[in-house]
Design a protein around this motif. Structure first.
Motif, PDB file in Angstrom:
ATOM      1  N   VAL A  80      53.073  35.884  29.300  1.00 47.10           N
ATOM      2  CA  VAL A  80      53.828  36.605  28.279  1.00 47.10           C
ATOM      3  C   VAL A  80      54.241  35.596  27.215  1.00 47.10           C
ATOM      4  CG1 VAL A  80      56.040  36.337  29.504  1.00 47.10           C
ATOM      5  CG2 VAL A  80      55.756  38.171  27.835  1.00 47.10           C
ATOM      6  N   TYR A  81      54.177  36.047  25.964  1.00 48.99           N
ATOM      7  CA  TYR A  81      54.511  35.213  24.830  1.00 48.99           C
ATOM      8  C   TYR A  81      55.713  35.792  24.107  1.00 48.99           C
ATOM      9  CZ  TYR A  81      49.711  33.686  25.643  1.00 48.99           C
ATOM     10  OH  TYR A  81      48.553  33.231  26.221  1.00 48.99           O
ATOM     11  N   LEU A  82      56.542  34.912  23.597  1.00 47.20           N
ATOM     12  CA  LEU A  82      57.635  35.323  22.732  1.00 47.20           C
ATOM     13  C   LEU A  82      57.491  34.566  21.418  1.00 47.20           C
ATOM     14  CD1 LEU A  82      60.243  37.037  22.509  1.00 47.20           C
ATOM     15  CD2 LEU A  82      61.504  34.979  23.161  1.00 47.20           C
ATOM     16  N   GLN A  83      57.154  35.291  20.378  1.00 46.62           N
ATOM     17  CA  GLN A  83      57.015  34.706  19.051  1.00 46.62           C
ATOM     18  C   GLN A  83      58.355  34.784  18.343  1.00 46.62           C
ATOM     19  OE1 GLN A  83      54.206  33.270  17.587  1.00 46.62           O
ATOM     20  NE2 GLN A  83      55.506  32.771  15.836  1.00 46.62           N
ATOM     21  N   LEU A  84      58.877  33.640  17.990  1.00 44.10           N
ATOM     22  CA  LEU A  84      60.168  33.555  17.313  1.00 44.10           C
ATOM     23  C   LEU A  84      59.922  33.177  15.856  1.00 44.10           C
ATOM     24  CD1 LEU A  84      61.977  31.424  20.050  1.00 44.10           C
ATOM     25  CD2 LEU A  84      62.054  33.902  19.819  1.00 44.10           C
ATOM     26  N   ASN A  85      60.284  34.060  14.945  1.00 48.40           N
ATOM     27  CA  ASN A  85      60.056  33.832  13.524  1.00 48.40           C
ATOM     28  C   ASN A  85      61.370  33.708  12.772  1.00 48.40           C
ATOM     29  OD1 ASN A  85      57.177  34.147  13.825  1.00 48.40           O
ATOM     30  ND2 ASN A  85      57.504  36.362  13.886  1.00 48.40           N
TER      31      ASN A  85
END
Length: 128
Positions: A80-85
């Motif tokens: 699982v990936y969490l993209q933080l922008n």
């Protein structure tokens, strides 16, 4: 016994992006709902996002997180990936991967008492 291993944390500047990864091993990943929490010292662990076993349903802690963050699963479903922008200094925290059986459901990952397995955490530091 499922194990969760996070990676991708680090020191970034405000406005930058970062992608966190969590690899699930030791079990059948597609039978797990996966998610992320974060915690700063002295505060309770805060729900960030969760995704269902098949990846079709996602949940976020609040609308502000939904506007800047994205959660996804890898093709093999065991990551699982969490993209933080557009990161802000207030996003500074240790981010923890969380898992629960799909029978419990990703929506219930919003409740920390329903988390079955925790990762060891990865630190994200956002400088101003």
């Amino acid at each position: 016994q499922v194990r969760l291993d996070e990676s991708g944390g680090g020191l970034v500047q405000a406005g930058d992006s970062l992608r966190l990864s969590c690899a699930a091993s030791g079990g059948t990943a597609k039978d797990l709902a996966l998610g992320w929490y974060r915690q700063v010292p002295g505060k309770e662990r805060e729900f960030v996002a969760a995704i269902s076993g098949g990846g079709g349903s996602t949940y976020f802690g609040d609308s502000a997180m939904k506007a800047r963050f994205a959660i996804s699963r890898g093709v093999a479903k065991n990551t699982v990936y969490l993209q933080l922008n557009r990161l802000k200094p207030e996003d500074t925290a240790t981010y923890y991967c969380a898992a629960t059986p799909t029978s419990i459901g990703a929506a219930n990952l919003r409740n920390p008492s329903r988390v079955d397995v925790w990762g060891q955490g990865t630190l994200v530091t956002v400088s101003s």
